[in-house]
Design a protein around this motif. Structure first.
Motif, PDB file in Angstrom:
ATOM      1  N   GLU A  89       0.833  -1.198   0.000  1.00 16.47           N
ATOM      2  CA  GLU A  89       0.000   0.000   0.000  1.00 16.47           C
ATOM      3  C   GLU A  89       0.871   1.251   0.000  1.00 16.47           C
ATOM      4  OE1 GLU A  89      -2.581  -0.260   3.350  1.00 16.47           O
ATOM      5  OE2 GLU A  89      -3.591  -2.087   2.626  1.00 16.47           O
ATOM      6  N   PRO A  90       0.304   2.392  -0.416  1.00 16.02           N
ATOM      7  CA  PRO A  90       1.093   3.631  -0.481  1.00 16.02           C
ATOM      8  C   PRO A  90       1.743   3.977   0.856  1.00 16.02           C
ATOM      9  CG  PRO A  90      -1.009   3.924  -1.606  1.00 16.02           C
ATOM     10  CD  PRO A  90      -1.072   2.588  -0.930  1.00 16.02           C
ATOM     11  N   ARG A 111       3.604   0.591  -9.431  1.00 13.64           N
ATOM     12  CA  ARG A 111       4.399   1.678 -10.015  1.00 13.64           C
ATOM     13  C   ARG A 111       3.622   2.995 -10.048  1.00 13.64           C
ATOM     14  NH1 ARG A 111       8.593  -1.102 -12.587  1.00 13.64           N
ATOM     15  NH2 ARG A 111       9.197   0.647 -13.921  1.00 13.64           N
ATOM     16  N   THR A 112       2.476   3.020  -9.347  1.00 10.59           N
ATOM     17  CA  THR A 112       1.622   4.210  -9.396  1.00 10.59           C
ATOM     18  C   THR A 112       1.603   4.990  -8.088  1.00 10.59           C
ATOM     19  OG1 THR A 112      -0.303   2.858  -8.812  1.00 10.59           O
ATOM     20  CG2 THR A 112       0.133   3.213 -11.159  1.00 10.59           C
ATOM     21  N   GLU A 127      17.017  -5.171  -9.079  1.00 13.18           N
ATOM     22  CA  GLU A 127      15.730  -5.324  -9.766  1.00 13.18           C
ATOM     23  C   GLU A 127      14.934  -4.013  -9.753  1.00 13.18           C
ATOM     24  OE1 GLU A 127      14.508  -7.722 -11.496  1.00 13.18           O
ATOM     25  OE2 GLU A 127      15.652  -9.515 -10.935  1.00 13.18           O
ATOM     26  N   LEU A 128      15.194  -3.187  -8.733  1.00 11.88           N
ATOM     27  CA  LEU A 128      14.409  -1.959  -8.557  1.00 11.88           C
ATOM     28  C   LEU A 128      15.134  -0.716  -9.077  1.00 11.88           C
ATOM     29  CD1 LEU A 128      13.124  -2.817  -4.990  1.00 11.88           C
ATOM     30  CD2 LEU A 128      11.772  -2.791  -7.088  1.00 11.88           C
ATOM     31  N   GLU A 129      16.205  -0.933  -9.816  1.00 16.94           N
ATOM     32  CA  GLU A 129      16.996   0.199 -10.320  1.00 16.94           C
ATOM     33  C   GLU A 129      16.143   1.199 -11.088  1.00 16.94           C
ATOM     34  OE1 GLU A 129      20.595   1.081 -13.532  1.00 16.94           O
ATOM     35  OE2 GLU A 129      19.798  -0.946 -13.261  1.00 16.94           O
ATOM     36  N   ARG A 130      15.248   0.738 -11.901  1.00 16.87           N
ATOM     37  CA  ARG A 130      14.444   1.624 -12.750  1.00 16.87           C
ATOM     38  C   ARG A 130      13.006   1.771 -12.266  1.00 16.87           C
ATOM     39  NH1 ARG A 130      17.361   2.830 -17.229  1.00 16.87           N
ATOM     40  NH2 ARG A 130      19.101   1.442 -17.722  1.00 16.87           N
ATOM     41  N   HIS A 131      12.718   1.301 -11.056  1.00 21.70           N
ATOM     42  CA  HIS A 131      11.353   1.450 -10.540  1.00 21.70           C
ATOM     43  C   HIS A 131      11.094   2.929 -10.274  1.00 21.70           C
ATOM     44  CE1 HIS A 131       7.791   1.120  -8.067  1.00 21.70           C
ATOM     45  NE2 HIS A 131       7.709  -0.162  -8.385  1.00 21.70           N
ATOM     46  N   PRO A 132       9.979   3.477 -10.775  1.00 22.61           N
ATOM     47  CA  PRO A 132       9.785   4.929 -10.733  1.00 22.61           C
ATOM     48  C   PRO A 132       9.396   5.505  -9.375  1.00 22.61           C
ATOM     49  CG  PRO A 132       7.894   3.869 -11.761  1.00 22.61           C
ATOM     50  CD  PRO A 132       8.915   2.797 -11.545  1.00 22.61           C
ATOM     51  N   THR A 133       8.822   4.687  -8.475  1.00 22.36           N
ATOM     52  CA  THR A 133       8.284   5.259  -7.238  1.00 22.36           C
ATOM     53  C   THR A 133       8.831   4.635  -5.963  1.00 22.36           C
ATOM     54  OG1 THR A 133       6.379   3.748  -7.254  1.00 22.36           O
ATOM     55  CG2 THR A 133       6.111   5.881  -8.386  1.00 22.36           C
ATOM     56  N   ALA A 134       9.633   3.598  -6.075  1.00 19.89           N
ATOM     57  CA  ALA A 134      10.140   2.904  -4.883  1.00 19.89           C
ATOM     58  C   ALA A 134      11.459   3.520  -4.430  1.00 19.89           C
ATOM     59  CB  ALA A 134      10.328   1.430  -5.171  1.00 19.89           C
ATOM     60  N   GLU A 135      11.491   3.961  -3.174  1.00 20.26           N
ATOM     61  CA  GLU A 135      12.768   4.313  -2.558  1.00 20.26           C
ATOM     62  C   GLU A 135      13.397   3.019  -2.058  1.00 20.26           C
ATOM     63  OE1 GLU A 135      14.629   6.978   1.098  1.00 20.26           O
ATOM     64  OE2 GLU A 135      12.491   7.082   0.638  1.00 20.26           O
ATOM     65  N   VAL A 136      14.683   2.839  -2.311  1.00 23.59           N
ATOM     66  CA  VAL A 136      15.342   1.574  -1.994  1.00 23.59           C
ATOM     67  C   VAL A 136      16.426   1.801  -0.941  1.00 23.59           C
ATOM     68  CG1 VAL A 136      16.627  -0.393  -2.901  1.00 23.59           C
ATOM     69  CG2 VAL A 136      14.900   0.737  -4.329  1.00 23.59           C
ATOM     70  N   VAL A 137      16.354   1.015   0.142  1.00 26.51           N
ATOM     71  CA  VAL A 137      17.365   1.042   1.198  1.00 26.51           C
ATOM     72  C   VAL A 137      18.048  -0.318   1.208  1.00 26.51           C
ATOM     73  CG1 VAL A 137      17.801   1.298   3.667  1.00 26.51           C
ATOM     74  CG2 VAL A 137      16.016   2.682   2.559  1.00 26.51           C
ATOM     75  N   LEU A 138      19.364  -0.333   0.985  1.00 32.01           N
ATOM     76  CA  LEU A 138      20.113  -1.582   0.924  1.00 32.01           C
ATOM     77  C   LEU A 138      20.897  -1.783   2.220  1.00 32.01           C
ATOM     78  CD1 LEU A 138      21.088  -4.048  -0.671  1.00 32.01           C
ATOM     79  CD2 LEU A 138      22.867  -2.600  -1.683  1.00 32.01           C
ATOM     80  N   VAL A 139      20.649  -2.906   2.900  1.00 32.98           N
ATOM     81  CA  VAL A 139      21.325  -3.247   4.144  1.00 32.98           C
ATOM     82  C   VAL A 139      22.648  -3.941   3.815  1.00 32.98           C
ATOM     83  CG1 VAL A 139      21.189  -4.633   6.256  1.00 32.98           C
ATOM     84  CG2 VAL A 139      19.145  -3.461   5.383  1.00 32.98           C
ATOM     85  N   GLY A 140      23.726  -3.497   4.444  1.00 34.54           N
ATOM     86  CA  GLY A 140      25.030  -4.086   4.190  1.00 34.54           C
ATOM     87  C   GLY A 140      25.400  -5.161   5.196  1.00 34.54           C
ATOM     88  N   GLY A 141      26.538  -5.812   4.969  1.00 30.98           N
ATOM     89  CA  GLY A 141      27.024  -6.861   5.857  1.00 30.98           C
ATOM     90  C   GLY A 141      27.832  -7.868   5.086  1.00 30.98           C
TER      91      GLY A 141
END
Length: 251
Positions: A89-90, A111-112, A127-141
């Motif tokens: 959900e939004p 994508r809306t 996979e989400l590199e070109r997703h227009p609306t998703a903010e992506v947080v990558l966890v390291g380790g």
């Protein structure tokens, strides 16, 4: 009953029921529990089943590497991914586990509207590199290359500092008694910590993972919010899962 006949019976029951309880089978066959346990030990040594406390389970299928798994059960993974994506959900914070089913999910995310995806998998992030609306947080380790996910102290510290609305967990096996399991100790601990820091945990499962157990337990099945399963599973396959306090969504 000859030893060969008992072992054939055990193999059939294991395929039908998904587990063997030594005490119950011994009582049914009017044999000593030691006899059944000896049969199970010999069958385990021959690579025919997995011994567990009190009985046996089917062997978990050998896990190919990540790239090889991408070609397995692709239609099921796409259907499960679409059903999972429809739950987002939004504005939500969604944690995506590593794995090929969650990769299918990532490709089908809405994508809306805007939302945030947290993941400890670089492949999911890509996979989400070109997703227009998703903010992506990558966890390291430390990178566990087999599953392409981060594990270890650094990953756990970051995960404990977040609260996700939804967590889509990947597992290698799911069993009514032995719960949700995976093949690596640190990966199991990481998944467990993510679930502890999520409001809801959903587990997409392709059919070959049902009724099996891997070495490291993540959670009991009832600790998950729900299971996402392929349509058309036989009622007797679903029955032991429906008896648990966990929601089941097919489709």
């Amino acid at each position: 009953m000859l030893t060969s006949q008992r072992k054939a019976l055990i193999a059939r029951r294991l395929g039908r029921d998904g587990e063997i309880v030594a005490k119950a089978l011994a009582a049914e066959l009017d044999l000593s529990e030691d006899t059944i346990r000896r049969d199970l030990r010999e069958m385990a040594a021959d690579g025919l089943l997995k011994r567990v406390h009190g009985g046996a389970l089917p062997l978990s299928p050998p896990l190919p590497d990540f790239s090889a798994r991408q070609a397995v059960a692709t239609d099921e993974k796409t259907a499960l991914g679409a059903r999972a994506a429809a739950m987002v959900e939004p504005g939500q914070v969604v944690f995506l586990d590593g794995g090929t089913t969650t990769a299918a999910l990532a490709r089908l995310l809405p994508r809306t509207f805007a939302f945030t995806v947290v993941t400890h998998s670089p492949t999911i992030a890509c996979e989400l590199e070109r997703h227009p609306t998703a903010e992506v947080v990558l966890v390291g380790g430390r990178l566990y290359k087999h599953s392409m996910v981060s594990t270890g102290a650094l990953a756990l510290e970051t995960i404990r500092g977040l609260k996700a609305d939804l967590y889509f967990m990947g597992v290698t096996a799911a069993h009514p008694t032995h719960g949700l399991t995976t093949g690596d100790m640190e990966e199991a601990a990481t998944k467990r910590t993510i679930a502890e820091n999520a409001a809801a945990t959903w587990v997409p499962l392709t059919r070959e993972k049902l009724g099996r157990a891997s070495p490291w337990k993540i959670l009991p099945l009832a600790a998950a919010t729900g299971l996402l399963l392929p349509p058309g599973l036989p009622p007797d396959t679903l029955a032991p899962y429906r008896e648990l306090d966990v929601e089941i969504v097919e489709g």
